[in-house]
Design a protein around this motif. Structure first.
Motif, mmCIF file in Angstrom:
data_model
loop_
_atom_site.group_PDB
_atom_site.id
_atom_site.type_symbol
_atom_site.label_atom_id
_atom_site.label_comp_id
_atom_site.label_asym_id
_atom_site.label_seq_id
_atom_site.Cartn_x
_atom_site.Cartn_y
_atom_site.Cartn_z
ATOM 1 N N ASP A 1 -1.565 4.373 0.792
ATOM 2 C CA ASP A 1 -2.642 3.599 1.414
ATOM 3 C C ASP A 1 -3.434 4.448 2.408
ATOM 4 O O ASP A 1 -4.664 4.432 2.413
ATOM 5 C CB ASP A 1 -2.083 2.352 2.109
ATOM 6 C CG ASP A 1 -1.588 1.292 1.126
ATOM 7 O OD1 ASP A 1 -1.895 1.387 -0.081
ATOM 8 O OD2 ASP A 1 -0.888 0.362 1.576
ATOM 9 N N ARG B 1 4.208 3.743 -0.504
ATOM 10 C CA ARG B 1 3.166 2.727 -0.306
ATOM 11 C C ARG B 1 2.357 3.020 0.958
ATOM 12 O O ARG B 1 1.129 3.005 0.954
ATOM 13 C CB ARG B 1 3.823 1.342 -0.242
ATOM 14 C CG ARG B 1 2.891 0.214 0.119
ATOM 15 C CD ARG B 1 1.991 -0.170 -1.058
ATOM 16 N NE ARG B 1 0.920 -1.034 -0.641
ATOM 17 C CZ ARG B 1 0.998 -2.351 -0.563
ATOM 18 N NH1 ARG B 1 2.099 -2.975 -0.910
ATOM 19 N NH2 ARG B 1 -0.049 -3.044 -0.184
ATOM 20 N N LYS B 2 3.051 3.298 2.052
ATOM 21 C CA LYS B 2 2.394 3.561 3.340
ATOM 22 C C LYS B 2 1.432 4.753 3.244
ATOM 23 O O LYS B 2 0.266 4.649 3.633
ATOM 24 C CB LYS B 2 3.455 3.838 4.412
ATOM 25 C CG LYS B 2 2.882 4.266 5.748
ATOM 26 C CD LYS B 2 3.985 4.615 6.738
ATOM 27 C CE LYS B 2 3.404 5.133 8.045
ATOM 28 N NZ LYS B 2 4.462 5.506 8.996
ATOM 29 N N TYR B 3 1.929 5.866 2.733
ATOM 30 C CA TYR B 3 1.101 7.072 2.721
ATOM 31 C C TYR B 3 0.087 7.079 1.586
ATOM 32 O O TYR B 3 -0.954 7.718 1.691
ATOM 33 C CB TYR B 3 1.972 8.325 2.723
ATOM 34 C CG TYR B 3 2.710 8.456 4.031
ATOM 35 C CD1 TYR B 3 2.013 8.639 5.219
ATOM 36 C CD2 TYR B 3 4.085 8.344 4.094
ATOM 37 C CE1 TYR B 3 2.668 8.722 6.433
ATOM 38 C CE2 TYR B 3 4.752 8.432 5.296
ATOM 39 C CZ TYR B 3 4.039 8.621 6.465
ATOM 40 O OH TYR B 3 4.699 8.695 7.660
ATOM 41 N N ASP C 1 3.038 12.156 10.613
ATOM 42 C CA ASP C 1 2.830 11.014 11.514
ATOM 43 C C ASP C 1 2.201 11.464 12.835
ATOM 44 O O ASP C 1 1.298 10.812 13.353
ATOM 45 C CB ASP C 1 4.145 10.286 11.776
ATOM 46 C CG ASP C 1 4.573 9.403 10.614
ATOM 47 O OD1 ASP C 1 3.708 9.013 9.797
ATOM 48 O OD2 ASP C 1 5.779 9.096 10.533
#
Length: 176
Positions: free
Chosen positions: A87, A83-85, A53
């Motif tokens: 994307d 999902r976040k990473y 991050d």
């Protein structure tokens, strides 16, 4: 000072100290890459994600930082972070793969290797969503991950493979 340190843990502490004291320094992205690499070797997913991050905050287009955070999220089986990473990894990989070919003949081979690597990273990001979708026992997660994959990468080999599990998840949840 950290360059002469031979103990990896002490060196990592010094690198982290540098990154926190000089967050806008020119070499901070490199320093954070070293720190993230240390945590990858130490198999510490929470730290990999935290440093990822920080690295993405100073270099939002870094595909490797996002990829390492994605792998750490997979290790934790944290669907929201996958999902976040996934994307972020896919976005950064596509951007890297779309870089124009350099005009200098001596740079073309390195560019080709970077584009090839970026495409592999993008495929891995798709695979991560696919895997999360098919391994989940929660039909809502299967649907969310499968639809996200189909929307993001409709031509991916994994989009085709996830259609049936998503269909079955809809049937199972009664939302069809």
């Amino acid at each position: 000072q950290f360059m002469s340190e031979t103990d990896p843990a002490k060196k990592n502490t010094l690198l982290e100290q540098f990154a926190s004291e000089f967050p806008k320094a020119e070499h901070t992205p490199w320093v954070l890459e070293q720190v993230q690499g240390y945590y990858v070797k130490a198999n510490q997913p929470d730290q990999i994600i935290a440093i990822g991050d920080k690295l993405l905050a100073v270099d939002p287009d870094d595909p490797e930082a996002a990829l390492q955070a994605l792998k750490a999220a997979e290790a934790k089986k944290d669907m929201a972070l996958i999902r976040k990473y996934s994307d972020a990894t896919a976005k950064n990989a596509r951007k890297m793969a779309a870089e124009p070919q350099p005009k200098e003949a001596g740079e073309v081979e390195a560019w080709k290797q970077e584009v090839s690597y970026a495409k592999q990273v993008g495929q891995y990001a798709d695979y991560a969503l696919f895997r999360a979708a098919v391994e989940s026992r929660d039909p809502k997660v299967t649907i969310e991950m499968g639809e996200a994959l189909a929307q993001r990468s409709p031509d991916s080999e994994y989009s085709a493979k996830v259609r049936e599990p998503v269909f079955l998840a809809y049937r199972q949840s009664g939302a069809n």
